[in-house]
Motif scaffolding. Sequence first.
Motif, PDB file in Angstrom:
ATOM      1  N   GLU A 183       0.821  -1.200   0.000  1.00 38.96           N
ATOM      2  CA  GLU A 183       0.000   0.000   0.000  1.00 38.96           C
ATOM      3  C   GLU A 183       0.861   1.258   0.000  1.00 38.96           C
ATOM      4  O   GLU A 183       0.429   2.311  -0.429  1.00 38.96           O
ATOM      5  N   GLN A 184       2.085   1.155   0.517  1.00 37.50           N
ATOM      6  CA  GLN A 184       2.968   2.315   0.556  1.00 37.50           C
ATOM      7  C   GLN A 184       4.409   1.839   0.521  1.00 37.50           C
ATOM      8  O   GLN A 184       4.692   0.659   0.670  1.00 37.50           O
ATOM      9  N   SER A 185       5.320   2.769   0.309  1.00 34.24           N
ATOM     10  CA  SER A 185       6.724   2.415   0.277  1.00 34.24           C
ATOM     11  C   SER A 185       7.211   2.084   1.678  1.00 34.24           C
ATOM     12  O   SER A 185       6.576   2.440   2.681  1.00 34.24           O
ATOM     13  N   LEU A 186       8.349   1.397   1.760  1.00 31.05           N
ATOM     14  CA  LEU A 186       8.912   1.017   3.040  1.00 31.05           C
ATOM     15  C   LEU A 186       9.286   2.257   3.850  1.00 31.05           C
ATOM     16  O   LEU A 186       9.877   3.203   3.338  1.00 31.05           O
ATOM     17  N   ILE A 187       8.926   2.227   5.125  1.00 24.21           N
ATOM     18  CA  ILE A 187       9.227   3.331   6.035  1.00 24.21           C
ATOM     19  C   ILE A 187      10.561   3.054   6.728  1.00 24.21           C
ATOM     20  O   ILE A 187      10.846   1.924   7.139  1.00 24.21           O
ATOM     21  N   GLN A 188      11.391   4.074   6.878  1.00 30.23           N
ATOM     22  CA  GLN A 188      12.651   3.932   7.607  1.00 30.23           C
ATOM     23  C   GLN A 188      13.003   5.263   8.260  1.00 30.23           C
ATOM     24  O   GLN A 188      12.725   6.324   7.725  1.00 30.23           O
ATOM     25  N   TYR A 189      13.588   5.203   9.447  1.00 27.99           N
ATOM     26  CA  TYR A 189      13.997   6.410  10.150  1.00 27.99           C
ATOM     27  C   TYR A 189      14.950   6.035  11.270  1.00 27.99           C
ATOM     28  O   TYR A 189      15.022   4.874  11.679  1.00 27.99           O
ATOM     29  N   PHE A 190      15.711   7.021  11.753  1.00 26.26           N
ATOM     30  CA  PHE A 190      16.572   6.764  12.910  1.00 26.26           C
ATOM     31  C   PHE A 190      16.582   7.980  13.821  1.00 26.26           C
ATOM     32  O   PHE A 190      16.186   9.085  13.429  1.00 26.26           O
ATOM     33  N   ASN A 191      17.028   7.753  15.062  1.00 26.33           N
ATOM     34  CA  ASN A 191      16.971   8.775  16.088  1.00 26.33           C
ATOM     35  C   ASN A 191      18.207   8.685  16.973  1.00 26.33           C
ATOM     36  O   ASN A 191      18.585   7.588  17.406  1.00 26.33           O
ATOM     37  N   ASN A 192      18.840   9.817  17.236  1.00 26.85           N
ATOM     38  CA  ASN A 192      20.032   9.867  18.082  1.00 26.85           C
ATOM     39  C   ASN A 192      19.763  10.747  19.313  1.00 26.85           C
ATOM     40  O   ASN A 192      20.112  11.915  19.336  1.00 26.85           O
ATOM     41  N   ASP A 193      19.135  10.178  20.312  1.00 23.62           N
ATOM     42  CA  ASP A 193      18.900  10.911  21.558  1.00 23.62           C
ATOM     43  C   ASP A 193      19.958  10.601  22.611  1.00 23.62           C
ATOM     44  O   ASP A 193      20.132  11.364  23.560  1.00 23.62           O
ATOM     45  N   TYR A 194      20.643   9.457  22.455  1.00 22.35           N
ATOM     46  CA  TYR A 194      21.603   9.029  23.468  1.00 22.35           C
ATOM     47  C   TYR A 194      22.885   8.565  22.789  1.00 22.35           C
ATOM     48  O   TYR A 194      22.842   7.816  21.818  1.00 22.35           O
ATOM     49  N   SER A 195      24.023   8.986  23.307  1.00 24.59           N
ATOM     50  CA  SER A 195      25.305   8.520  22.784  1.00 24.59           C
ATOM     51  C   SER A 195      26.333   8.564  23.906  1.00 24.59           C
ATOM     52  O   SER A 195      26.396   9.541  24.658  1.00 24.59           O
ATOM     53  N   ILE A 196      27.130   7.506  24.011  1.00 19.30           N
ATOM     54  CA  ILE A 196      28.202   7.503  24.989  1.00 19.30           C
ATOM     55  C   ILE A 196      29.395   8.264  24.410  1.00 19.30           C
ATOM     56  O   ILE A 196      29.517   8.407  23.189  1.00 19.30           O
ATOM     57  N   PRO A 197      30.267   8.800  25.261  1.00 22.30           N
ATOM     58  CA  PRO A 197      31.459   9.480  24.741  1.00 22.30           C
ATOM     59  C   PRO A 197      32.281   8.536  23.874  1.00 22.30           C
ATOM     60  O   PRO A 197      32.407   7.342  24.169  1.00 22.30           O
ATOM     61  N   SER A 198      32.802   9.034  22.768  1.00 23.64           N
ATOM     62  CA  SER A 198      33.612   8.224  21.869  1.00 23.64           C
ATOM     63  C   SER A 198      34.863   7.740  22.592  1.00 23.64           C
ATOM     64  O   SER A 198      35.521   8.492  23.299  1.00 23.64           O
ATOM     65  N   GLU A 199      35.143   6.474  22.439  1.00 29.36           N
ATOM     66  CA  GLU A 199      36.341   5.905  23.037  1.00 29.36           C
ATOM     67  C   GLU A 199      36.821   4.753  22.172  1.00 29.36           C
ATOM     68  O   GLU A 199      36.036   4.077  21.512  1.00 29.36           O
TER      69      GLU A 199
END
Length: 235
Positions: free
Chosen positions: A3-19
Amino acid sequence: EKEQSLIQYFNNDYSIPSESQDEFTILTYNIQMAFANNQSPFDAGNVGGSPEHLRQLAEALASVDPDFVALQDVGRNVSHSLIQDQIGFLAEALKMNYAYADYSEINTLNNPFVRGTRGHAFLSKYPIKDMDNIEILNQSRYDSRSCQIIEVELGPNQFITCLNTHFKGGASPQAKEWETDQIIKIINQTDNPILLAGDFNNTINASHNKRIDNLLPSVLTLADDEQRDLVNYQG
């Protein structure tokens, strides 16, 4: 047709300090649209996706303290699920970034008016920089399968590509070989180091799994004999 195209999304609310680190913990889990073991998500008479069940799932995942989690059969806007945004609920409970990608519409035999989709979801402690969702099988709007491709930033100029997929259960050997062909194409077109996780719906010794192992060795090759004995080889 869908019925519709594939839905995709992402969210970056949390991230640990790069190490800098050399080892990561990744989990893969088919959550059956957050329905209990004694329920079928394809029976509209059942109600699943409850907050209690999803909290228990989040607690189980958190007990391992994973860097990444690849989930399959995650429900989105499923009419007989109490939680409509299942990955959003889990991401908030785990304080992790997330990406979601549809692959199939919901089909229940006893209620043609049921609505919703199921798909892949990926949780990450690290920032998600990009994602794609490539269809690897389309037998009908209810039997489609895809590969979720997530690029994760581990640190400055350090990236990894995580692939999350779900082969169709009960598919013919030819269909599974076709799905494998598509996964191998994706692997060969990826420049970053790769992690592949998913529900392959077959035994570990299936021919299509061996073809993938030739490119990306299974983590079972790193396990000792006792750990291998704990693995259920029946897919």
